[in-house]
Write an enzyme that holds these catalytic residues in place. Sequence first.
Site, PDB file in Angstrom:
ATOM      1  CG  HIS A  55       9.222   1.980  -2.824  1.00  0.00           C
ATOM      2  ND1 HIS A  55       9.865   1.485  -2.049  1.00  0.00           N
ATOM      3  CD2 HIS A  55       8.325   1.749  -2.100  1.00  0.00           C
ATOM      4  CE1 HIS A  55       9.692   0.203  -1.451  1.00  0.00           C
ATOM      5  NE2 HIS A  55       8.120   0.818  -1.403  1.00  0.00           N
ATOM      6  CD  GLU A  99       8.005  -1.856   1.498  1.00  0.00           C
ATOM      7  OE1 GLU A  99       7.301  -0.416   1.799  1.00  0.00           O
ATOM      8  OE2 GLU A  99       7.771  -1.846   0.363  1.00  0.00           O
ATOM      9  CG  HIS A 121       4.821   4.195   0.482  1.00  0.00           C
ATOM     10  ND1 HIS A 121       5.303   3.555   1.459  1.00  0.00           N
ATOM     11  CD2 HIS A 121       5.229   3.268  -1.126  1.00  0.00           C
ATOM     12  CE1 HIS A 121       5.291   2.139   1.858  1.00  0.00           C
ATOM     13  NE2 HIS A 121       5.417   1.905   0.209  1.00  0.00           N
ATOM     14  CD  GLU A 122       4.421   2.516  -4.367  1.00  0.00           C
ATOM     15  OE1 GLU A 122       5.589   2.232  -4.762  1.00  0.00           O
ATOM     16  OE2 GLU A 122       3.961   2.209  -4.361  1.00  0.00           O
TER      17      GLU A 122
HETATM   18 ZN    ZN Z   1       7.001   0.242  -0.550  1.00  0.00          ZN
END
Ligand code: ZN
Length: 500
Positions: free
Chosen positions: A269, A295, A265-266
């Site tokens: 980003h 997101e 997830h990170e």
């Molecule tokens: Zn996030």
Amino acid sequence: MSGELQKLKEHLGKVNDLGKAAAVLDWDLQTYMPAGGADTRSRQLGTLSEMSHELFTADEVGQWLEALAPREAELDYDSDDASLIRVTRRDYEKQRRVPARLVGEIKRAASLGQKAWEQARGESDFSIHRPHLEKLVALRVQWALCFDYEESIYDPMLDDFEPGLTTATVRSVFDAFRPRLVELVSAIAERQERVDASCLKGEFDLEAQKTLGLEALKVMGFDFERGRQDVSAHPFSTSFSSSDVRITTNYHADDFAQAFFGTVHEGGHALYELGVDPALDGSLLGEGTSTTVHESQSRLFENIVGRSRPFWQFFYPQLQTAFPQFKQVELETFYRAINQVGPSLIRIYADEVTYGLHIILRFELEQALVTGELEVADLPAAWNAKMEEYLGLTPPSDAQGVLQDVHWSNAYIGYFPDYLLGSMLSVQLFEKAQEEMPDLTSQIESGRLESLLEWLGTEIHTHGRKFTLDELTDRVLGESLSPEPYLRYLQERYGEIYGL
Ligand code: ZN
């Protein structure tokens, strides 16, 4: 280049430097700073935020922007210069309404709030956090009162993370989405026997977890020459420039999936920030455009790719090497296990289907907090009641309930809806990428994510803040953000797993 534009760029360069220096201090506060540093760090961060705000909102910035208006009209809308003038004007008009003293005060309170939250969560004691949160809510309301809003004091807070987003829009999207989500959740609940997630239980060596996460980041295209990963209480990502991007994670010996999917997830980003055109560095444009778009990138990698069969077809042998107990587990069993749907306590570890309910809960509670319908003192009880109503669970402790997320302690009130909107957008983007790259699935199956990253880079990342969410969806998709593709995607992926 006109004199004004040159002056504006140099000035914004300084504003950017102060902001990024604060970001480094903030990163340190969340990773390595000993608890004893909290007071001085909050003062330092407050001072930097105040200085950067004063510099940005100086009268001459307004004069330069005014002088540049005719030039902006002549320039191509998409050009870096026109975009810089346009986005600076939008930010300037907003920031001018807020006194520098308030900006500094919020930053100081948020830094102290962060440390108090860590302690409160560690001890599962809401009372440690309560006075900080009361102050932060009051400051956030004071901040929102600087703006005109039509319906709710919550509107400027949404707009802070997703420009133009209003309470009414979020409510109408969520109201239409929720009953259909609840329907899917209960249909799945009746077919729990289809998934056995027992393989995810056990002991997972922390070093092996770390190595596996780094391998996944490599496959994703994360550049370790321009980024690194550390450990923090709540995973986050931050960018100091397009050549220095930081992510964090958090390891649990009894559950490798938390750190793994958190890392992916990170990582999503980080890829966004690493993909911003370096020519935009040091200006207001050199970062991701909004929280929803951000997101969409992280949720795309975490879920659409990271929990997919094609990805694990390639990556499963690496997991089996890291944790040999999986040599006994069929890929299909594992695939279903990591996609198990069921009520859970912690948002960041929730499955994709129930995830939306965690967001809707926070959307409702934070609105109630800032409109005064709910007192901070009553928040834990309100949290638990909503958890029971939406997910049928009562958190055994506040650490696993109201204290689980760091956002409110950082004055990030108005952020949560963007997770769900971003998830919706991620599906629209991925479907578009598939349309344009018909062999995308087979590429992922063989561990090649380069084309996907390149596509996202060209369509989204490189532009930094040049375009708004609506402009991006218009350019890339030819349509606006919509919950329909996301619902269809959830129904298809989980309908197949649960035989619906
Ligand atoms: Zn996030």
